[in-house]
Design a protein around this motif. Structure first.
Motif, short mmCIF file in Angstrom:
data_model
loop_
_atom_site.label_atom_id
_atom_site.label_comp_id
_atom_site.label_asym_id
_atom_site.label_seq_id
_atom_site.Cartn_x
_atom_site.Cartn_y
_atom_site.Cartn_z
N HIS A 32 2.91 -18.88 5.54
CA HIS A 32 1.52 -18.67 5.13
C HIS A 32 1.04 -17.27 5.53
N VAL A 33 1.32 -16.87 6.77
CA VAL A 33 0.91 -15.55 7.25
C VAL A 33 1.57 -14.44 6.43
N VAL A 34 2.86 -14.59 6.17
CA VAL A 34 3.60 -13.56 5.42
C VAL A 34 3.06 -13.41 4.01
N TYR A 35 2.85 -14.53 3.33
CA TYR A 35 2.37 -14.46 1.95
C TYR A 35 0.94 -13.92 1.89
N LYS A 36 0.10 -14.34 2.82
CA LYS A 36 -1.30 -13.89 2.80
C LYS A 36 -1.38 -12.39 3.02
N ALA A 37 -0.56 -11.85 3.93
CA ALA A 37 -0.60 -10.42 4.25
C ALA A 37 0.29 -9.59 3.34
N ASN A 38 1.20 -10.25 2.61
CA ASN A 38 2.11 -9.56 1.70
C ASN A 38 2.95 -8.51 2.44
N PHE A 39 3.52 -8.91 3.57
CA PHE A 39 4.34 -7.99 4.35
C PHE A 39 5.63 -7.64 3.61
N ASP A 40 6.14 -6.44 3.87
CA ASP A 40 7.42 -6.01 3.30
C ASP A 40 8.60 -6.44 4.16
N SER B 68 14.24 9.14 25.74
CA SER B 68 14.51 10.54 26.05
C SER B 68 15.68 11.09 25.23
N ASN B 69 16.75 10.34 25.15
CA ASN B 69 17.97 10.84 24.50
C ASN B 69 17.86 10.91 22.98
N PHE B 70 17.01 10.05 22.39
CA PHE B 70 16.97 9.97 20.92
C PHE B 70 15.59 10.26 20.35
N ASN B 71 14.71 10.81 21.20
CA ASN B 71 13.37 11.23 20.74
C ASN B 71 12.61 10.08 20.10
N LEU B 72 12.67 8.92 20.73
CA LEU B 72 11.96 7.74 20.24
C LEU B 72 10.64 7.57 20.98
N LYS B 73 9.62 7.11 20.27
CA LYS B 73 8.30 6.89 20.85
C LYS B 73 7.98 5.40 20.83
N GLN B 74 7.47 4.90 21.95
CA GLN B 74 7.01 3.52 22.00
C GLN B 74 5.61 3.46 21.40
N THR B 75 5.41 2.59 20.41
CA THR B 75 4.14 2.58 19.69
C THR B 75 3.19 1.47 20.15
N ILE B 76 3.68 0.47 20.85
CA ILE B 76 2.82 -0.64 21.29
C ILE B 76 2.18 -0.29 22.63
N ASN B 77 0.87 -0.31 22.68
CA ASN B 77 0.16 0.07 23.90
C ASN B 77 -0.71 -1.06 24.43
N PHE B 78 -0.33 -2.31 24.14
CA PHE B 78 -1.08 -3.45 24.65
C PHE B 78 -0.09 -4.52 25.12
N PRO B 79 -0.54 -5.43 26.00
CA PRO B 79 0.36 -6.50 26.47
C PRO B 79 0.73 -7.43 25.31
N THR B 80 1.97 -7.90 25.31
CA THR B 80 2.41 -8.82 24.25
C THR B 80 2.72 -10.22 24.79
N GLN C 115 1.36 -1.16 9.99
CA GLN C 115 1.20 -0.76 8.60
C GLN C 115 1.41 0.75 8.46
N PRO C 116 2.02 1.19 7.37
CA PRO C 116 2.15 2.63 7.15
C PRO C 116 0.78 3.25 6.86
N LYS C 117 0.63 4.52 7.22
CA LYS C 117 -0.62 5.21 6.89
C LYS C 117 -0.76 5.32 5.39
N GLU D 39 4.38 8.98 13.62
CA GLU D 39 3.26 9.66 12.96
C GLU D 39 3.00 9.14 11.55
N TYR D 40 3.91 8.35 11.00
CA TYR D 40 3.74 7.84 9.64
C TYR D 40 3.13 6.44 9.61
N TYR D 41 2.84 5.88 10.80
CA TYR D 41 2.30 4.52 10.88
C TYR D 41 0.97 4.51 11.62
N ASP D 42 0.09 3.61 11.22
CA ASP D 42 -1.12 3.35 12.00
C ASP D 42 -0.74 2.68 13.32
#
Length: 205
Positions: free
Chosen positions: A12-20, A150-162, A199-201, A177-180
């Protein structure tokens, strides 16, 4: 924890949001359970089940309009990581495909083994595809990903507890930089982890 009992709510969540693209950790699926039990119309299902003991496992759903392939030679029989090469029709300039690694790292598992494996995989990916984007995501629990970032120039995007006060789920990427910023959503069913939406920008005209 355990996808099958929650499949109607997830669908239901997937269809309602139309996620890729949808990633699930702790799917708790076993090889004897057929794909049809957890399938969605309009999506391909890719699974990596835990084989020897209960629980664990990861899986993804990919909209059937998006070309993709499974990177079989990066798989490790003892680690719960699924690697995919996806090719959405709209990508940033200079990026020809996105390599996605979906991870479940159990709390008591060897961190050094997982870090060595991920380092080897990411090094292999970079040597093969200089023009690819990379997204590494999932439930990493206590895994310290500083070396990978550090080794692969990756950025952590989640800044809240999960889960409770802890950020156990991470999204590491070169494409931040390409995602909200990620959005915190309620957990599905009785899951004690929140869901995370990215979601992508909006592309400028």
């Amino acid at each position: 924890m355990s996808l099958a009992p929650k499949i109607d709510e997830v669908r239901h969540v997937v269809y309602k949001a139309n996620f890729d693209f949808i990633c699930i950790t702790e799917s708790w699926l076993k090889p004897h359970k057929q794909d049809s039990v957890v399938a969605f119309d309009g999506y391909h299902l890719v699974r990596r089940d835990r084989v020897e003991i209960m629980h664990g496992g990861v899986c993804t759903y990919i909209k059937d309009t998006i070309p993709f392939s499974i990177i079989e030679d990066l798989a490790d029989d003892f680690l719960e990581v699924l690697w995919l090469d996806i090719r959405p029709y709209r990508l940033p300039r200079g990026v020809n495909n996105i390599i996605v690694g979906v991870i479940y790292h159990p709390p008591q598992a060897s961190s050094s083994q997982m870090l060595d494996y991920l380092t080897k995989c990411l090094s292999t990916i970079e040597s093969r595809r200089l023009d690819c984007g990379i997204i590494l995501l999932g439930d990493v629990n206590k895994l310290d990903t500083a070396r990978l970032k550090s080794n692969f120039n990756l950025k952590q995007t989640i800044n809240f507890p999960t889960r409770g006060l802890n950020t156990l789920d991470q999204i590491l990427t070169k494409l931040k930089e390409y995602y909200d910023p990620p959005i915190k959503r309620p957990g599905i069913g009785l899951s004690d982890h929140c869901s995370v939406e990215v979601q992508p920008k909006v592309r400028s005209k």
